[in-house]
Scaffold this motif. Structure first.
Motif, PDB file in Angstrom:
ATOM      1  N   UNK A   1       0.879  -1.350   0.143  1.00  0.00           N
ATOM      2  CA  UNK A   1       0.116   0.189  -0.051  1.00  0.00           C
ATOM      3  C   UNK A   1       0.743   1.310  -0.018  1.00  0.00           C
ATOM      4  N   UNK A   2       2.058   0.959  -0.032  1.00  0.00           N
ATOM      5  CA  UNK A   2       2.975   2.255   0.096  1.00  0.00           C
ATOM      6  C   UNK A   2       2.949   2.793   1.257  1.00  0.00           C
TER       7      UNK A   2
ATOM      8  N   UNK B   1       3.058  13.735  -3.818  1.00  0.00           N
ATOM      9  CA  UNK B   1       3.844  12.808  -4.936  1.00  0.00           C
ATOM     10  C   UNK B   1       5.000  12.274  -4.357  1.00  0.00           C
ATOM     11  N   UNK B   2       5.691  13.056  -3.430  1.00  0.00           N
ATOM     12  CA  UNK B   2       7.062  12.433  -2.959  1.00  0.00           C
ATOM     13  C   UNK B   2       7.182  12.049  -1.696  1.00  0.00           C
ATOM     14  N   UNK B   3       5.919  12.656  -0.964  1.00  0.00           N
ATOM     15  CA  UNK B   3       6.017  12.365   0.427  1.00  0.00           C
ATOM     16  C   UNK B   3       5.955  11.091   0.933  1.00  0.00           C
ATOM     17  N   UNK B   4       6.895  10.599   1.953  1.00  0.00           N
ATOM     18  CA  UNK B   4       6.780   9.177   2.440  1.00  0.00           C
ATOM     19  C   UNK B   4       5.721   8.779   3.303  1.00  0.00           C
ATOM     20  N   UNK B   5       5.125   9.791   3.874  1.00  0.00           N
ATOM     21  CA  UNK B   5       3.907   9.629   4.439  1.00  0.00           C
ATOM     22  C   UNK B   5       2.571   9.604   3.837  1.00  0.00           C
ATOM     23  N   UNK B   6       2.576   9.532   2.493  1.00  0.00           N
ATOM     24  CA  UNK B   6       1.321   9.537   1.763  1.00  0.00           C
ATOM     25  C   UNK B   6       1.356   8.150   1.019  1.00  0.00           C
TER      26      UNK B   6
ATOM     27  N   UNK C   1      -3.128  12.341 -11.342  1.00  0.00           N
ATOM     28  CA  UNK C   1      -3.153  10.970 -11.241  1.00  0.00           C
ATOM     29  C   UNK C   1      -1.685  10.543 -11.917  1.00  0.00           C
ATOM     30  N   UNK C   2      -1.156   9.485 -11.452  1.00  0.00           N
ATOM     31  CA  UNK C   2      -0.032   8.686 -12.059  1.00  0.00           C
ATOM     32  C   UNK C   2      -0.285   7.172 -12.083  1.00  0.00           C
ATOM     33  N   UNK C   3      -0.784   6.587 -12.963  1.00  0.00           N
ATOM     34  CA  UNK C   3      -1.406   5.332 -12.909  1.00  0.00           C
ATOM     35  C   UNK C   3      -0.311   4.120 -12.714  1.00  0.00           C
ATOM     36  N   UNK C   4       0.978   4.623 -13.161  1.00  0.00           N
ATOM     37  CA  UNK C   4       2.157   3.550 -13.021  1.00  0.00           C
ATOM     38  C   UNK C   4       2.268   3.631 -11.580  1.00  0.00           C
TER      39      UNK C   4
ATOM     40  N   UNK D   1      -2.988   8.832  -6.721  1.00  0.00           N
ATOM     41  CA  UNK D   1      -3.885   9.743  -7.075  1.00  0.00           C
ATOM     42  C   UNK D   1      -3.463  10.997  -6.063  1.00  0.00           C
ATOM     43  N   UNK D   2      -3.517  12.220  -6.350  1.00  0.00           N
ATOM     44  CA  UNK D   2      -3.446  13.324  -5.400  1.00  0.00           C
ATOM     45  C   UNK D   2      -4.457  13.690  -4.441  1.00  0.00           C
ATOM     46  N   UNK D   3      -4.312  14.139  -3.327  1.00  0.00           N
ATOM     47  CA  UNK D   3      -5.119  14.621  -2.749  1.00  0.00           C
ATOM     48  C   UNK D   3      -6.197  15.451  -3.487  1.00  0.00           C
ATOM     49  N   UNK D   4      -7.318  15.484  -3.461  1.00  0.00           N
ATOM     50  CA  UNK D   4      -8.362  16.343  -4.279  1.00  0.00           C
ATOM     51  C   UNK D   4      -9.668  16.779  -3.673  1.00  0.00           C
TER      52      UNK D   4
END
Length: 468
Positions: A62-63, A286-291, A318-321, A325-328
């Motif tokens: 889940x990252x 996008x680069x946060x280790x907490x997301x 959105x980056x499918x690869x 999904x960004x907080x929206x």
């Protein structure tokens, strides 16, 4: 230790699995307090001695960051296991009950005994916590257990399959990995209790299978958890707590705020505070280790579809690869749009203005009961009214999601959001049978008073003693 089992390589389900494990209960193996404490100790050691492995597994699935793994997965299970370990002997003691005059002299008590073999089916979003927390209750109750972790979290499932035999009694505790076909095969067997956490569609399948054997079930489901933000709310605090609760695990949480209804008079001010809270907590998600990331491409596609229910005023990327999904934040969302009426299970937050709290309460009365409902208001009467006039599995007053951290509160749904609740002592009771016991000496035989034939003298005594 390294993982050996995988969801993909799982062997076929033994058709006698439930019966094999039931023998551990009927033989008395699981009934002693020593056995129960040993299993609870095993769960604690399995988590603490392999913390790095759990961190890696949940990151792969889940990252999840290590910090989120500690807070939302490991710590909650440790708390449950340690609490049960310290109190299980007291929970096992017979509880005396007062016997009425009609049966005196007599002594009554309630004794908790194991139900038998429990099947615990876990979801993918919190694949460690939601697998092991119910198991704590089952083991404390003296039950044998089969765990079915989600195949959508394969790294965590494999690690459970690898570690559980090393720490828990293999004659009474098993892990079965695999896909929906494996779950179906398990449901064909006769269990003494089924505990399912997941979605409503599969819950109906579980319920139908359980009905074939009259097996009691607990269904921990979901629901589109709403938030009300009143004009009297402390908006900076409300925004900070809503953003935190919404974005934990990237919104893949059954008790996350699904959408926000806000008094139209403070809608713009709330949006400003939500932006500020997001910038503070996740300046670059996008680069946060907490997301975290979406669990799968299919889930990502379903979440992204909900963005189309409104206008993205924040996020939308959105980056499918990368399954990102960004907080929206969404504006221009109708009250009956799917993003509001259905559980999004992602980082999409619709913000819907309403005229006042009357409109919010009226709307909630017409909708399915959610797993949780949250309200933010400085006016206590507003909070009191919502608590009194709406129904939900849980209610948060000026807080969201954090009720799961309070062991003494029952965790469960109502109506479409599920039935049955657990955590703390309730978990033990959930997996136990409360046996009623009445003991009465043979002399004096006071039951003769109500045993036919009923004479006039008996009738007079009955009326004087029992019908007064």
């Amino acid at each position: 230790m390294t993982t050996k089992a995988t969801a993909e390589s799982a062997p076929p389900v033994s058709p006698t699995l439930a019966a094999e494990l039931r023998e551990a209960v009927t033989s008395g193996r699981t009934r002693s307090v020593a056995w129960r404490r040993a299993q609870l100790d095993g769960i604690v050691r399995m988590l603490t001695q392999n913390l790095t492995l759990w961190e890696r597994a949940l990151a792969a699935d889940l990252g999840k960051s290590a910090d989120e793994t500690h807070v939302s997965e490991v710590a909650l299970v440790l708390d449950e296991a340690r609490h049960a370990r310290a109190r299980v002997a007291g929970w096992m003691r017979a509880r005396p009950v007062a016997a009425p005059l009609a049966v005196q002299p007599a002594w009554a008590h309630v004794r908790s005994e194991p139900l038998g073999v429990a099947l615990v089916i876990a979801p993918w979003n919190y694949p460690l916590q939601l697998q092991l927390a119910p198991v704590v209750g089952a083991l404390a109750a003296g039950d044998a257990v089969v765990m079915k972790p989600s195949e959508l979290a394969p790294a965590t499932a494999a690690l459970l399959a690898d570690l559980v035999p090393a720490y828990l009694d293999a004659r009474a505790v098993r892990v079965v990995t695999g896909d929906a076909g494996v779950a179906s095969a398990l449901l064909e067997q006769r269990w003494d209790h089924i505990f399912y956490t997941g979605g409503e569609r599969v819950a109906r399948i579980v319920g139908a299978a359980a009905a074939q054997h009259l097996t009691p079930t607990v269904l921990e489901l979901g629901g589109a958890c709403p938030v009300w933000v009143d004009r009297s709310a402390d908006l900076p605090v409300a925004a900070r707590r809503i953003v935190w609760a919404k974005l934990m695990n990237a919104g893949q949480t059954c008790i996350a705020p699904n959408h926000v209804f806000v008094d139209a008079a403070v809608r713009d001010a709330l949006v400003t505070e939500l932006r500020a809270a997001l910038a503070e907590q996740h300046p670059d998600p996008r680069t946060s280790p907490s997301y975290s990331r979406m669990v799968s491409q299919a889930h990502l596609d379903r979440v992204v579809e909900r963005i189309g229910d409104g206008t993205a005023i924040v996020g939308g990327d959105v980056d499918r690869d990368a399954r990102y999904v960004a907080p929206t934040f969404l504006a221009d969302v109708a009250v009956d749009a799917p993003a509001v009426t259905e559980e999004t299970f992602g980082p999409i937050l619709p913000i819907v203005p309403l005229t006042d709290v009357d409109a919010f309460v009226a709307l909630q009365r017409d909708r399915p009961k959610p797993l949780a409902l949250y309200a933010f208001a400085g006016d206590r009467s507003v909070l009191d009214r919502i608590e009194r006039e709406t129904s939900s599995g849980a209610f948060g007053r000026n807080v969201a999601l954090a009720h799961i951290m309070v062991r003494g509160l029952p965790f469960g749904g109502v109506g479409a959001s599920g039935h049955g609740a657990y955590h703390g002592r309730r978990s033990f009771d959930l997996f136990s049978h409360a046996k009623a016991v009445l003991a009465k000496p043979t002399r004096p035989d006071t039951l003769a008073l109500v045993i036919p034939p009923i004479t006039e003298r008996k009738r007079a005594v009955i009326r004087r003693l029992l019908l007064r």
